[in-house]
Every structure is written in structure tokens, then in C-alpha cells.
Design an enzyme around this catalytic site. Structure first.
Site, short mmCIF file in Angstrom:
data_model
loop_
_atom_site.label_atom_id
_atom_site.label_comp_id
_atom_site.label_asym_id
_atom_site.label_seq_id
_atom_site.Cartn_x
_atom_site.Cartn_y
_atom_site.Cartn_z
N LYS A 127 75.55 33.39 118.68
CA LYS A 127 76.13 33.70 119.99
C LYS A 127 76.11 35.19 120.27
O LYS A 127 75.97 35.60 121.42
CB LYS A 127 77.54 33.13 120.12
CG LYS A 127 77.54 31.62 120.31
CD LYS A 127 78.78 31.13 121.03
CE LYS A 127 78.69 29.63 121.28
NZ LYS A 127 79.96 29.02 121.65
N LYS A 209 68.73 22.59 118.03
CA LYS A 209 69.80 21.69 118.46
C LYS A 209 69.82 21.53 119.98
O LYS A 209 69.61 22.51 120.69
CB LYS A 209 71.13 22.28 117.98
CG LYS A 209 72.33 21.40 118.19
CD LYS A 209 73.64 22.14 117.88
CE LYS A 209 74.03 23.10 118.99
NZ LYS A 209 75.42 23.58 118.91
N LYS A 212 74.52 22.44 125.23
CA LYS A 212 74.90 22.43 126.63
C LYS A 212 74.62 23.77 127.32
O LYS A 212 74.58 23.83 128.54
CB LYS A 212 76.35 21.96 126.83
CG LYS A 212 77.45 22.70 126.10
CD LYS A 212 78.83 22.24 126.59
CE LYS A 212 79.79 21.69 125.55
NZ LYS A 212 80.27 22.59 124.51
#
Ligand code: TYM
Length: 343
Positions: A127, A209, A212
Site C-alpha cells: 500500500k 489477487k 476491490k
């Protein structure tokens, strides 16, 4: 308005039940990864366990959110819990920021979580690479807040996808550390990671992965996608060289589609291989799309009814927060006493 059993009437029964906690961030539209890896499994605990399912809005703001969207998605995530079959009278469904003890214990556990431990978290590294302009302290200490979520309820079991395993292990370490310093306080939680659906991959890049926050709309199937969108996305899904429908490591695209097909149909991998023996990828992808759309149709239908009744959703989150607060307050008074806080 909902009719709930108050916690007082249930107390005796619940005291004996093992506890389950899990959470989903309202930080984007929820995907079939969230559904198959986590939410769909939540219901299996509702009869035998005391279950807490939380919309973790405090976690969501570690990445910048548009306020109106965060608010909308908080309702949506709660409605999706319920549309996925979670009965609000059997499960405690609530919003994290409504129970202040999460933030309070989060701070306390910051002081029992090491800089080195947090630095090793792969989600933090990913992130911070993705949001280089906003590597805030919350993003770094996120796993300590997640530990607080779990430990606050004396949680035994945490159903999650495999991407949360590292955070869960940290929560266990923090619990053991605290217990060792102050005597037994927290239950050391176990993960429940469903092997068959623990990591649903991107349709565009099957070694990554499904997420969202992916900006490539074709890579991600959302729980609330229309059938047309679902079919289009599966038609475009990246497959592998060759033409065989076979589950293997060197066929990540096909294997991911088989995983999704298995999850929605309940068929075994060997049977799926047989079913599509000699059939091209094109036809296989259509079948996966159909199975996914059919599996999600009832969820979408229930969701549409639920989201239209905001007052009901508000009543559910209010009752859920009251119930959760009862447990959270009890744990916090124990924690405060052990640490040496006055009062
Ligand atoms: P979040 O919001 O990213 O994801 C919610 C749940 O969905 C699972 N998941 C997946 N499973 C399989 N395949 C995928 N592609 C996939 N993508 C997501 C996640 O593993 C998760 O179970 N940190 C958590 C939220 C959280 C939490 C908690 C979870 C906060 N506090 C306490 C459990 C207990 C998160 O970011 O999940």
C-alpha cells in the site's frame, strides 16, 4: 425496525459460545474475492458461535476516501452482509467507528506492537508503494487496530482470505505478549482460511489477487455486477496457453476460473476437468460466467431490497453497536485495570 434479542437475555447462552469476528473495509465495491474468500463463509458460524461482523470504516481511512462514498459504502457493506444470508438477529452486525473501544484498544496495542513487526507487513509495503503520496501513520499501525478488533471480543476464530494471514499472526503475537506481561487477558485467535477460496485471482492478471481497489474494471467481478457485465468480464478473462481445462500451477488463469466455478457450483475439480474435456476455453468461460451470475443473482436481489430501506439498516447497525459495545466495554475495563490506569 428490527426485533433483536437483547444481550442481557442471551448472556448465559453466549458466555458458553465460542466467538467469531471478521471485518470488511468499505473502501470500494466488494468483489467476488471478498464474497468467496470471506463473507460467504460467515453464515456457517451463526448457529454455533457468537459472531461479530464489522464494517471497518476506521481501517478504510488509512487510504484517502471521498466522504460521501465512504458513507454510501458503509451502508452497502452492511446490506451485503445481510444479502449474503447473515441474519441480524443471530449475528452482531455493526460499524467499527460506532464502538469507540476499537480506537481505544487500537492505541493501547500500538504500544505493544513493535516497529520491526509492522515494517515487515507485506500489505503495508504494497500500500505504501501504491499510495506513495500518503504513507500515513495509520497505514503503518493498521495491523495493531486489526488486532484490537479481534482481541476486544475474546475472539476464537477469524474467517478471512489468505491475504490477512500475516495480520492475524501479528494479532496472535500481540495477544500472547500482552498476556505474558499482565497475565491471561486476551484469547489467542485462530484464523479460518477456506483453502478452496482463500485467494481469488484477478481475471486480467491471474498471478495477482483480485482486489476491490484495482483500477482495471475487467480484472474484477463485483458482487453487484449485472449479468451482462459478469459475462463480458469472464469472456475476456485471461487464460493460459494450450486449450485444456486443467487445474495446475502452470495454468493460473484456468485454475482461477475453475476455483470460481467450483465455489459457485460445488463441483469437484476432477469433475470440472471431465465436464470440459475437449471443450475450448471459450465455452468454459461462458459456463463460469453463468455459474457466477446465477450464484450472485439472489444476493443482488436481496441487496436491492435491503439498500432501499435505510431506516432498517440504521436500526440494524445501531442494535449491533449496542450489542458489541457491551462486550467491548467489559474487555476494556479488564485491560485498563491490568495496565494500571486509574478508574
Ligand atoms: P478487506 O476489506 O481487504 O477484505 C475483506 C475480506 O475479503 C478477503 N479477500 C479475499 N479473499 C479471497 N480472495 C481475494 N481476492 C480476496 N480479497 C479480499 C480478505 O482476506 C478479507 O477477509 N484488514 C481486513 C479487514 C479487517 C479485519 C479485521 C478482518 C479489519 N479488521 C479483523 C478480520 C478481522 C481487510 O483489509 O479486508
Amino acid at each position: 425496525m428490527t426485533a433483536r434479542h437483547g444481550h442481557r437475555g442471551e448472556k448465559m447462552e453466549n458466555a458458553e459460545k465460542k466467538r467469531v469476528f471478521s471485518g470488511v473495509q468499505p473502501s470500494g465495491n466488494l468483489t467476488i474475492g471478498n464474497y468467496l474468500g470471506a463473507i460467504k463463509n460467515f453464515k456457517s458460524f451463526e448457529e454455533q458461535y457468537k459472531t461479530f461482523y464489522c464494517v471497518v470504516d476506521l481501517h478504510a481511512i488509512t487510504v484517502r476516501q471521498v466522504p460521501a462514498e465512504l458513507r454510501r459504502r458503509t451502508y452497502e457493506t452492511l446490506a451485503l452482509y445481510m444479502a449474503s444470508g447473515l441474519d441480524e438477529t443471530k449475528n452482531t452486525l455493526f460499524v467499527q467507528s460506532h464502538v469507540h473501544e476499537h480506537a481505544e484498544l487500537g492505541w493501547i496495542l500500538d504500544c505493544y506492537t513493535m516497529f520491526g513487526e509492522l515494517s515487515r507487513m507485506t500489505q503495508f509495503k504494497d500500500k505504501s508503494a501504491k499510495h506513495a503520496e500518503n504513507i500515513n501513520a495509520g497505514l503503518f499501525t493498521y495491523p495493531a487496530l486489526m488486532a484490537a478488533d479481534i482481541l476486544l471480543y475474546g475472539t476464537d476464530i477469524v474467517p478471512v482470505g489468505i491475504d490477512q494471514k500475516q495480520h492475524l499472526e501479528l494479532a496472535r503475537d500481540v495477544a500472547m505478549r500482552f498476556n505474558q506481561i499482565y497475565s491471561d487477558t486476551f484469547t489467542v485467535p485462530e484464523g479460518y482460511i477456506s483453502e478452496s477460496t482463500m485467494k481469488i485471482m484477478s481475471l486480467a492478471e491471474p498471478t495477482a489477487k483480485m482486489s476491490k481497489s484495482d483500477t482495471n474494471q475487467n480484472a474484477v467481478v463485483y458482487i453487484l455486477d449485472s449479468k451482462d457485465d459478469i459475462m463480458r468480464k469472464f469472456k475476456r478473462a485471461v487464460t493460459d496457453s494450450g486449450s485444456e481445462v486443467r487445474y495446475s500451477e502452470d495454468k493460473p488463469g484456468v485454475s482461477n476460473l475453475m476455483t470460481i466455478y467450483r465455489a459457485f457450483t460445488g463441483k469437484e475439480l476432477a469433475d470440472i476437468e471431465r465436464e470440459f474435456d475437449g471443450v475450448g476455453y471459450g465455452e468454459f468461460k461462458l459456463a463460469v460466467g453463468e455459474a457466477c451470475a446465477d450464484g450472485l443473482a439472489p444476493v443482488r436481489e436481496r441487496y436491492n431490497q435491503l439498500i432501499a430501506d435505510k431506516a432498517h439498516l440504521e436500526a440494524v447497525m445501531k442494535a449491533g453497536a449496542e450489542e458489541a459495545s457491551y462486550y467491548a466495554r467489559r474487555m476494556m475495563s479488564k485491560v485498563r485495570r491490568k495496565i494500571g490506569f486509574v478508574g
